[in-house]
Design a protein around this motif. Structure first.
Motif, PDB file in Angstrom:
ATOM      1  N   LEU A 139       0.886  -1.293   0.047  1.00  0.00           N
ATOM      2  CA  LEU A 139      -0.159  -0.141  -0.109  1.00  0.00           C
ATOM      3  C   LEU A 139       1.129   1.254   0.026  1.00  0.00           C
ATOM      4  O   LEU A 139       2.084   1.195   0.642  1.00  0.00           O
ATOM      5  CB  LEU A 139      -0.855  -0.012   1.320  1.00  0.00           C
ATOM      6  N   ASN A 140       0.575   2.268  -0.876  1.00  0.00           N
ATOM      7  CA  ASN A 140       1.505   3.547  -0.795  1.00  0.00           C
ATOM      8  C   ASN A 140       0.428   4.392  -0.715  1.00  0.00           C
ATOM      9  O   ASN A 140      -0.408   4.943  -1.733  1.00  0.00           O
ATOM     10  CB  ASN A 140       2.319   3.334  -2.197  1.00  0.00           C
ATOM     11  N   VAL A 141       0.514   5.315   0.229  1.00  0.00           N
ATOM     12  CA  VAL A 141      -0.064   6.696   0.438  1.00  0.00           C
ATOM     13  C   VAL A 141       0.866   7.855   0.219  1.00  0.00           C
ATOM     14  O   VAL A 141       1.809   7.917   1.215  1.00  0.00           O
ATOM     15  CB  VAL A 141      -0.873   6.629   2.048  1.00  0.00           C
ATOM     16  N   ASN A 142       0.448   8.802  -0.618  1.00  0.00           N
ATOM     17  CA  ASN A 142       1.364   9.817  -0.886  1.00  0.00           C
ATOM     18  C   ASN A 142       0.613  11.008  -0.811  1.00  0.00           C
ATOM     19  O   ASN A 142      -0.465  11.350  -1.311  1.00  0.00           O
ATOM     20  CB  ASN A 142       2.059   9.633  -2.433  1.00  0.00           C
ATOM     21  N   PHE A 143       1.286  12.026   0.067  1.00  0.00           N
ATOM     22  CA  PHE A 143       0.759  13.502   0.143  1.00  0.00           C
ATOM     23  C   PHE A 143       1.784  14.313  -0.373  1.00  0.00           C
ATOM     24  O   PHE A 143       2.986  14.124  -0.160  1.00  0.00           O
ATOM     25  CB  PHE A 143       0.478  13.628   1.733  1.00  0.00           C
ATOM     26  N   GLN A 144       1.139  15.582  -0.932  1.00  0.00           N
ATOM     27  CA  GLN A 144       2.347  16.253  -1.556  1.00  0.00           C
ATOM     28  C   GLN A 144       1.658  17.746  -1.601  1.00  0.00           C
ATOM     29  O   GLN A 144       0.532  18.156  -1.968  1.00  0.00           O
ATOM     30  CB  GLN A 144       2.748  15.863  -2.981  1.00  0.00           C
ATOM     31  N   LYS A 145       2.541  18.730  -1.470  1.00  0.00           N
ATOM     32  CA  LYS A 145       2.444  20.148  -1.591  1.00  0.00           C
ATOM     33  C   LYS A 145       3.329  20.697  -2.393  1.00  0.00           C
ATOM     34  O   LYS A 145       4.487  20.752  -2.181  1.00  0.00           O
ATOM     35  CB  LYS A 145       2.377  20.625  -0.113  1.00  0.00           C
ATOM     36  N   THR A 146       2.946  21.114  -3.554  1.00  0.00           N
ATOM     37  CA  THR A 146       3.621  21.448  -4.256  1.00  0.00           C
ATOM     38  C   THR A 146       3.913  22.799  -4.811  1.00  0.00           C
ATOM     39  O   THR A 146       2.864  23.513  -4.937  1.00  0.00           O
ATOM     40  CB  THR A 146       3.469  20.843  -5.772  1.00  0.00           C
ATOM     41  N   LYS A 147       5.261  23.420  -4.965  1.00  0.00           N
ATOM     42  CA  LYS A 147       5.268  24.903  -5.181  1.00  0.00           C
ATOM     43  C   LYS A 147       6.165  25.113  -6.454  1.00  0.00           C
ATOM     44  O   LYS A 147       7.408  24.565  -5.985  1.00  0.00           O
ATOM     45  CB  LYS A 147       5.647  25.811  -4.151  1.00  0.00           C
ATOM     46  N   VAL A 157       3.255  28.331  -9.233  1.00  0.00           N
ATOM     47  CA  VAL A 157       2.111  27.624  -9.284  1.00  0.00           C
ATOM     48  C   VAL A 157       2.008  26.863  -7.876  1.00  0.00           C
ATOM     49  O   VAL A 157       3.166  26.509  -7.460  1.00  0.00           O
ATOM     50  CB  VAL A 157       1.945  26.720 -10.181  1.00  0.00           C
ATOM     51  N   LYS A 158       0.906  26.794  -7.196  1.00  0.00           N
ATOM     52  CA  LYS A 158       0.934  26.124  -6.014  1.00  0.00           C
ATOM     53  C   LYS A 158      -0.190  24.898  -5.866  1.00  0.00           C
ATOM     54  O   LYS A 158      -1.368  25.518  -6.404  1.00  0.00           O
ATOM     55  CB  LYS A 158       0.568  27.117  -4.800  1.00  0.00           C
ATOM     56  N   SER A 159      -0.093  23.893  -5.749  1.00  0.00           N
ATOM     57  CA  SER A 159      -1.123  22.799  -5.687  1.00  0.00           C
ATOM     58  C   SER A 159      -0.799  21.826  -4.370  1.00  0.00           C
ATOM     59  O   SER A 159       0.227  21.519  -4.067  1.00  0.00           O
ATOM     60  CB  SER A 159      -0.915  21.856  -6.972  1.00  0.00           C
ATOM     61  N   ASN A 160      -1.819  21.063  -4.105  1.00  0.00           N
ATOM     62  CA  ASN A 160      -1.841  19.925  -3.352  1.00  0.00           C
ATOM     63  C   ASN A 160      -2.508  18.715  -3.829  1.00  0.00           C
ATOM     64  O   ASN A 160      -3.394  18.899  -4.539  1.00  0.00           O
ATOM     65  CB  ASN A 160      -2.828  20.413  -2.059  1.00  0.00           C
ATOM     66  N   GLY A 161      -2.157  17.529  -3.232  1.00  0.00           N
ATOM     67  CA  GLY A 161      -2.573  16.410  -3.790  1.00  0.00           C
ATOM     68  C   GLY A 161      -2.373  15.171  -2.851  1.00  0.00           C
ATOM     69  O   GLY A 161      -1.624  15.223  -2.013  1.00  0.00           O
ATOM     70  N   PHE A 162      -3.067  14.291  -3.307  1.00  0.00           N
ATOM     71  CA  PHE A 162      -2.864  12.758  -2.530  1.00  0.00           C
ATOM     72  C   PHE A 162      -3.003  11.747  -3.691  1.00  0.00           C
ATOM     73  O   PHE A 162      -3.616  11.852  -4.518  1.00  0.00           O
ATOM     74  CB  PHE A 162      -3.741  12.581  -1.359  1.00  0.00           C
TER      75      PHE A 162
END
Length: 188
Positions: A139-147, A157-162
């Motif tokens: 199982l792989n759970v990935n959170f990201q906050k990209t700037k 550009v700013k974005s959030n994701g999972f």
């Protein structure tokens, strides 16, 4: 342990001087910890005085006052080293910094993170499981906050994701003649 001199005290203990402690199997190791004196208790622990890391025979200007190296065989929990990176969009960064934890003979967990100077980051947790000759999965759970770029830049550009990924497969030796595997992905 590669050393100039070694003195055996008994069947399990020896002292050594002027050498390198490494996990590299080559005669000329790529990396290691350089020491002046070390005491080794066979298959248990190695304790040294001041040590400094060295990569490709180049000493790192960073000294530790002592070294304490467990020498148990088998799977171990521990830190995962990062890689330094530079990117025009993310800035300077550390990629892959993490920790590996062995929970038991069947389950382990890996935590990893990437950190960048423009403020972006990712974090992932990856538990994996296995039963030999039966099944395995991850199982792989990935959170990201990209700037991308820096504030004030027209391309900022700013974005959030999972992202969640799960894969499971049954070993063909568990039930000869049948196969089963599954993969599930969800995210933003």
């Amino acid at each position: 342990i590669i050393t100039d001199k070694a003195k055996r005290i008994d069947g399990n203990t020896f002292f050594a001087s002027n050498g390198i402690f490494t996990t590299c199997n080559l005669d000329d190791p790529h990396f290691g910890f350089r020491f002046n004196k070390i005491k080794v208790v066979n298959n248990k622990v190695a304790v040294s005085g001041p040590v400094h890391p060295e990569f490709e025979r180049v000493p790192v200007p960073f000294y530790l006052p002592f070294g304490f190296f467990p020498m148990n065989k088998g799977r171990h929990s521990g830190l995962l080293p990062p890689q330094f990176t530079t990117n025009e969009k993310f800035g300077l960064g550390l990629e892959g910094l993490g920790y590996y934890k062995v929970l038991n003979d069947y389950i382990d967990v890996t935590l990893r993170t990437n950190i960048y100077s423009y403020g972006g980051w990712t974090a992932s947790i990856t538990p994996s499981y296995r039963e030999r000759y039966m099944y395995n999965g991850q199982l792989n759970v990935n959170f990201q906050k990209t700037k991308f770029n820096f504030k004030g830049d027209p391309d900022f550009v700013k974005s959030n994701g999972f992202q969640i990924n799960w894969s499971h497969s049954v070993d063909s030796r568990a039930r000869p003649g049948t196969t089963f595997s599954a993969s599930v992905t969800a995210g933003s």
